[in-house]
Design a protein around this motif. Structure first.
Motif, PDB file in Angstrom:
ATOM      1  N   LEU A 131      48.255  46.742 -46.628  1.00  0.00           N
ATOM      2  CA  LEU A 131      48.360  48.086 -46.149  1.00  0.00           C
ATOM      3  C   LEU A 131      49.814  48.596 -45.766  1.00  0.00           C
ATOM      4  CD1 LEU A 131      45.660  48.185 -43.248  1.00  0.00           C
ATOM      5  CD2 LEU A 131      45.638  49.470 -45.797  1.00  0.00           C
ATOM      6  N   THR A 132      50.655  47.632 -45.430  1.00  0.00           N
ATOM      7  CA  THR A 132      52.031  48.020 -45.252  1.00  0.00           C
ATOM      8  C   THR A 132      52.581  48.171 -46.581  1.00  0.00           C
ATOM      9  OG1 THR A 132      52.188  46.918 -43.336  1.00  0.00           O
ATOM     10  CG2 THR A 132      54.350  47.169 -44.542  1.00  0.00           C
ATOM     11  N   GLU A 133      52.307  47.314 -47.662  1.00  0.00           N
ATOM     12  CA  GLU A 133      52.872  47.396 -48.926  1.00  0.00           C
ATOM     13  C   GLU A 133      52.171  48.594 -49.660  1.00  0.00           C
ATOM     14  OE1 GLU A 133      55.257  45.612 -50.876  1.00  0.00           O
ATOM     15  OE2 GLU A 133      55.699  44.674 -48.721  1.00  0.00           O
ATOM     16  N   MET A 134      50.886  48.698 -49.540  1.00  0.00           N
ATOM     17  CA  MET A 134      50.551  50.110 -49.964  1.00  0.00           C
ATOM     18  C   MET A 134      51.199  51.284 -49.628  1.00  0.00           C
ATOM     19  SD  MET A 134      46.466  49.141 -50.183  1.00  0.00           S
ATOM     20  CE  MET A 134      46.077  50.742 -50.308  1.00  0.00           C
ATOM     21  N   SER A 135      51.498  51.375 -48.334  1.00  0.00           N
ATOM     22  CA  SER A 135      52.155  52.566 -47.971  1.00  0.00           C
ATOM     23  C   SER A 135      53.825  52.781 -48.178  1.00  0.00           C
ATOM     24  CB  SER A 135      52.186  52.385 -46.248  1.00  0.00           C
ATOM     25  OG  SER A 135      53.130  53.349 -45.788  1.00  0.00           O
ATOM     26  N   LYS A 136      54.415  51.555 -48.465  1.00  0.00           N
ATOM     27  CA  LYS A 136      55.548  51.622 -49.000  1.00  0.00           C
ATOM     28  C   LYS A 136      55.528  52.126 -50.646  1.00  0.00           C
ATOM     29  CE  LYS A 136      59.966  48.865 -49.278  1.00  0.00           C
ATOM     30  NZ  LYS A 136      60.733  47.795 -48.955  1.00  0.00           N
ATOM     31  N   ASP A 137      54.701  51.305 -51.374  1.00  0.00           N
ATOM     32  CA  ASP A 137      54.913  51.699 -52.522  1.00  0.00           C
ATOM     33  C   ASP A 137      54.552  53.220 -52.950  1.00  0.00           C
ATOM     34  OD1 ASP A 137      55.110  48.980 -53.264  1.00  0.00           O
ATOM     35  OD2 ASP A 137      53.188  48.884 -53.905  1.00  0.00           O
ATOM     36  N   ASP A 138      53.503  53.660 -51.775  1.00  0.00           N
ATOM     37  CA  ASP A 138      53.376  55.256 -52.156  1.00  0.00           C
ATOM     38  C   ASP A 138      54.540  56.040 -51.674  1.00  0.00           C
ATOM     39  OD1 ASP A 138      51.924  57.469 -52.110  1.00  0.00           O
ATOM     40  OD2 ASP A 138      52.060  57.802 -49.923  1.00  0.00           O
ATOM     41  N   LYS A 139      55.277  55.615 -50.739  1.00  0.00           N
ATOM     42  CA  LYS A 139      56.908  56.189 -50.460  1.00  0.00           C
ATOM     43  C   LYS A 139      57.565  56.237 -51.473  1.00  0.00           C
ATOM     44  CE  LYS A 139      56.192  56.351 -45.880  1.00  0.00           C
ATOM     45  NZ  LYS A 139      55.850  57.605 -45.400  1.00  0.00           N
ATOM     46  N   LEU A 140      57.875  54.768 -52.169  1.00  0.00           N
ATOM     47  CA  LEU A 140      58.687  54.880 -53.331  1.00  0.00           C
ATOM     48  C   LEU A 140      58.482  55.594 -54.453  1.00  0.00           C
ATOM     49  CD1 LEU A 140      59.188  50.925 -52.986  1.00  0.00           C
ATOM     50  CD2 LEU A 140      60.571  52.883 -51.964  1.00  0.00           C
ATOM     51  N   ASN A 141      57.090  55.707 -54.762  1.00  0.00           N
ATOM     52  CA  ASN A 141      56.612  56.571 -55.941  1.00  0.00           C
ATOM     53  C   ASN A 141      56.967  58.019 -55.619  1.00  0.00           C
ATOM     54  OD1 ASN A 141      55.667  54.340 -57.400  1.00  0.00           O
ATOM     55  ND2 ASN A 141      53.531  54.641 -56.576  1.00  0.00           N
ATOM     56  N   LYS A 142      56.775  58.398 -54.258  1.00  0.00           N
ATOM     57  CA  LYS A 142      57.320  59.662 -54.221  1.00  0.00           C
ATOM     58  C   LYS A 142      58.570  59.979 -54.373  1.00  0.00           C
ATOM     59  CE  LYS A 142      53.484  60.752 -51.019  1.00  0.00           C
ATOM     60  NZ  LYS A 142      53.232  61.159 -49.439  1.00  0.00           N
ATOM     61  N   ILE A 143      59.302  59.233 -53.718  1.00  0.00           N
ATOM     62  CA  ILE A 143      60.697  59.389 -53.943  1.00  0.00           C
ATOM     63  C   ILE A 143      61.325  59.264 -55.468  1.00  0.00           C
ATOM     64  CG2 ILE A 143      63.056  58.129 -53.526  1.00  0.00           C
ATOM     65  CD1 ILE A 143      61.913  56.985 -50.982  1.00  0.00           C
ATOM     66  N   PHE A 144      60.516  58.614 -56.144  1.00  0.00           N
ATOM     67  CA  PHE A 144      61.088  58.548 -57.763  1.00  0.00           C
ATOM     68  C   PHE A 144      60.518  59.983 -58.279  1.00  0.00           C
ATOM     69  CE2 PHE A 144      59.449  57.679 -62.008  1.00  0.00           C
ATOM     70  CZ  PHE A 144      60.562  56.956 -62.636  1.00  0.00           C
TER      71      PHE A 144
ATOM     72  N   GLN B  54      64.441  62.932 -48.531  1.00  0.00           N
ATOM     73  CA  GLN B  54      64.921  62.548 -47.265  1.00  0.00           C
ATOM     74  C   GLN B  54      63.981  62.165 -46.081  1.00  0.00           C
ATOM     75  OE1 GLN B  54      67.408  66.073 -46.608  1.00  0.00           O
ATOM     76  NE2 GLN B  54      69.400  65.214 -47.466  1.00  0.00           N
ATOM     77  N   ARG B  55      63.113  63.191 -46.330  1.00  0.00           N
ATOM     78  CA  ARG B  55      61.851  62.987 -45.571  1.00  0.00           C
ATOM     79  C   ARG B  55      61.043  61.752 -45.758  1.00  0.00           C
ATOM     80  NH1 ARG B  55      56.416  65.316 -44.601  1.00  0.00           N
ATOM     81  NH2 ARG B  55      56.260  66.030 -42.777  1.00  0.00           N
ATOM     82  N   THR B  56      60.775  61.620 -47.077  1.00  0.00           N
ATOM     83  CA  THR B  56      60.084  60.412 -47.553  1.00  0.00           C
ATOM     84  C   THR B  56      60.593  58.956 -47.266  1.00  0.00           C
ATOM     85  OG1 THR B  56      58.913  61.565 -48.850  1.00  0.00           O
ATOM     86  CG2 THR B  56      58.709  59.386 -49.290  1.00  0.00           C
ATOM     87  N   ASN B  57      62.085  58.963 -47.296  1.00  0.00           N
ATOM     88  CA  ASN B  57      62.705  57.880 -47.138  1.00  0.00           C
ATOM     89  C   ASN B  57      62.841  57.471 -45.621  1.00  0.00           C
ATOM     90  OD1 ASN B  57      64.119  55.686 -48.568  1.00  0.00           O
ATOM     91  ND2 ASN B  57      65.921  56.488 -48.283  1.00  0.00           N
TER      92      ASN B  57
END
Length: 140
Positions: free
Chosen positions: A26-39, A74-77
């Motif tokens: 779940l932690t990895e899924m959450s981080k991947d989602d944040k990285l995709n948003k930043i991208f 900034q917010r997502t990161n």
């Protein structure tokens, strides 16, 4: 949501090791989602900065998009409780460099009414300056 029910069931059944594995997932899924948003938000910023540099002009709409996308990055990161960022500056720069080609392709459709291919438009702008400006905007 289904994973949360599974986590609850694992904990109630006393399967701590399995529950911890699910928490990691779940932690990895959450981080991947944040990285995709930043991208994705990075593409938006880069797109408008490419157009602005190539056309040597800007619009209020472009500036608003740049500002909004920077705020979202900034917010997502930001990691709320840890008081640090998901991506360190070098990782964020690498993400922007990865996003640049997508932004350039999109900009080629919009800048100069789509007159130039991405490669041609790329020769009109300074990639490093655009990425540096994006980094400055994010960290200012």
């Amino acid at each position: 949501m289904e994973e949360l029910f599974e986590l609850k069931d694992l904990l109630l059944a006393g399967h701590i090791d399995d529950a911890l594995l699910l928490v990691e997932e779940l932690t990895e899924m959450s981080k991947d989602d944040k990285l995709n948003k930043i991208f994705s938000f990075g593409i938006i910023v880069l797109l408008h900065l490419i157009k602005r540099q190539a056309e040597k002009r800007s619009t209020r709409s472009w500036e608003t998009s740049i500002t909004n996308a920077i705020r979202q990055i900034q917010r997502t990161n930001k990691r709320r409780k840890a008081k640090e960022n998901y991506l360190k500056p070098a990782e964020l720069q690498e993400t922007l460099e990865d996003a640049y080609s997508s932004a350039l392709r999109q900009a080629s459709l919009e800048a100069f009414e789509g007159k130039y291919e991405a490669e041609e438009l790329g020769k009109m702008v300074n990639k490093k300056a655009i990425i540096d400006e994006t980094m400055d905007l994010i960290y200012s």
